[in-house]
Structures are given as C-alpha cells and as structure tokens.
Design a protein around this motif. Structure first.
Motif, PDB file in Angstrom:
ATOM      1  N   THR A  46      39.209  37.650  48.310  1.00  0.00           N
ATOM      2  CA  THR A  46      40.221  37.476  47.291  1.00  0.00           C
ATOM      3  C   THR A  46      39.532  37.184  45.964  1.00  0.00           C
ATOM      4  O   THR A  46      38.712  36.272  45.885  1.00  0.00           O
ATOM      5  N   TRP A  50      43.047  34.990  42.016  1.00  0.00           N
ATOM      6  CA  TRP A  50      44.161  34.833  42.965  1.00  0.00           C
ATOM      7  C   TRP A  50      43.915  33.746  44.000  1.00  0.00           C
ATOM      8  O   TRP A  50      44.805  33.418  44.774  1.00  0.00           O
ATOM      9  N   GLU A  54      46.958  31.902  45.805  1.00  0.00           N
ATOM     10  CA  GLU A  54      47.158  32.028  47.251  1.00  0.00           C
ATOM     11  C   GLU A  54      47.107  30.676  47.954  1.00  0.00           C
ATOM     12  O   GLU A  54      47.772  30.483  48.969  1.00  0.00           O
ATOM     13  N   TYR A 119      50.299  39.796  41.105  1.00  0.00           N
ATOM     14  CA  TYR A 119      49.834  39.415  42.437  1.00  0.00           C
ATOM     15  C   TYR A 119      50.344  40.419  43.477  1.00  0.00           C
ATOM     16  O   TYR A 119      49.602  40.830  44.363  1.00  0.00           O
ATOM     17  N   ARG A 123      48.061  42.426  45.984  1.00  0.00           N
ATOM     18  CA  ARG A 123      48.131  42.162  47.421  1.00  0.00           C
ATOM     19  C   ARG A 123      48.806  43.293  48.195  1.00  0.00           C
ATOM     20  O   ARG A 123      48.399  43.625  49.293  1.00  0.00           O
TER      21      ARG A 123
END
Length: 184
Positions: A46, A50, A54, A119, A123
């Motif tokens: 990641t 982020w 997360e 995001y 993702r």
C-alpha cells in the motif's frame, strides 16, 4: 599437445550443454530479479498516502437497515430499467468511516469526498464515484424518499454506477447516512 586439444575439445563439447543450461538459469534468475524490481515484488504494498487511511477502516457487516435501504434504492433503479447496484464491502468501510466522522463532528458534509474517491480509484480501479449523505431520518423509506426528491441525490441514484454501499448509524433515534457509488 594433441591430447591436450582433444581433452579441451572434449571438455567443451561435454560442458557446452551444462554451460548453456547454466547461462539460461542465470538469465532466468536475472529476469526474475528485474521483473521483481519493476513490479515492486510479489505482493502489492500500500502506498504511504493510503496507509494511514486504511488503518482507520474497520470491518463492517451490512445491517438490516442498510440492507433495506439498498433494496429500496435498487427497486427504484429497476423500475427505471436500470441494473441494481451491487454491494461492495470496501466501499462500505469507506462510507462507514465518513459516517463516523460526521457523527464526531456533529456536522453533515461531503468534506473529504475527493480523498474517498481517489482511494476507491486506487483500491478498486473505480472510474467514477458519487456520494449521498443524510441526517435526521428514522426509516429507510423516509431516507430513500428524501434522496429521490432531491435532484442531486436522485441523479446519483439513477446514474450508471455499478457498485455501492450505505453506512447508516442510528444516534438518538435519527440516522446518519452515507451512500457511496462507484463505477467499475
């Protein structure tokens, strides 16, 4: 001298397949190392931007109120000849975080939507996103009815999005709600 040459040739002819095999193994190994460096390894880490985001996401379960709200929205979409929106758990986590933040601030807003949208692009590979928020409703039907009678919220519901999740947290008898839409 002839014996030395014969012996040398013999070594070469016998070791040629071994050398070729060895060279191929070395090239393959170098290729794997290069590919690993280019792709960043076998696991996708990641990005730093982020990691904090997360770390704030929590596992969620779809509540009965959220299920009923999604069913009502999909009934309206189907009546308008649109495909139903598919529930997505990662979108639910993102929506839940925003609903919790609104409750903490005691203020309804779309603040931070750009970050939520980015995001989901990162993702899920999402190509477009939208968001509906609400406060003060006490039933799924009242909430959906309010969104359907607001042009911006209605547009989000009837847009060409494919996935969604709704986070509803009841506080003192009223709903705080966030619905995020995504196209994938």
């Amino acid at each position: 001298m002839a014996t030395g040459l014969k012996s040398l040739r013999g070594s070469n002819s016998k070791s040629r397949p071994q050398n070729t095999t060895l060279k191929m193994k070395q090239l393959l190994h170098r290729g794997i190392i290069l590919l690993t460096l280019i792709t960043g390894g076998c696991s996708k880490e990641t990005p730093a931007q982020w990691q904090l985001y997360e770390s704030q996401l929590q596992p969620v379960n779809l509540t009965l109120i959220e299920q009923e709200t999604l069913q009502l929205i999909n009934l309206h979409r189907e009546a308008d000849s649109l495909m139903p929106l598919e529930y997505h758990p990662i979108i639910h986590q993102v929506a839940q975080l925003h609903t919790q933040q609104q409750i903490e601030q005691q203020h309804i807003s779309h603040e931070g939507f750009g970050q939520r949208a980015q995001y989901l692009q990162y993702r899920l590979g999402s190509t477009s996103q939208a968001e509906n928020v609400a406060y003060g409703y006490t039933t799924p039907a009242a909430l959906v009815n309010a969104w359907l009678h607001s042009p911006g919220h209605r547009h989000n519901i009837f847009n060409s999005h494919t996935h969604t999740a709704i986070s509803i947290i009841e506080q003192e008898g009223s709903f705080w709600a966030t619905q995020i839409f995504s196209t994938q």
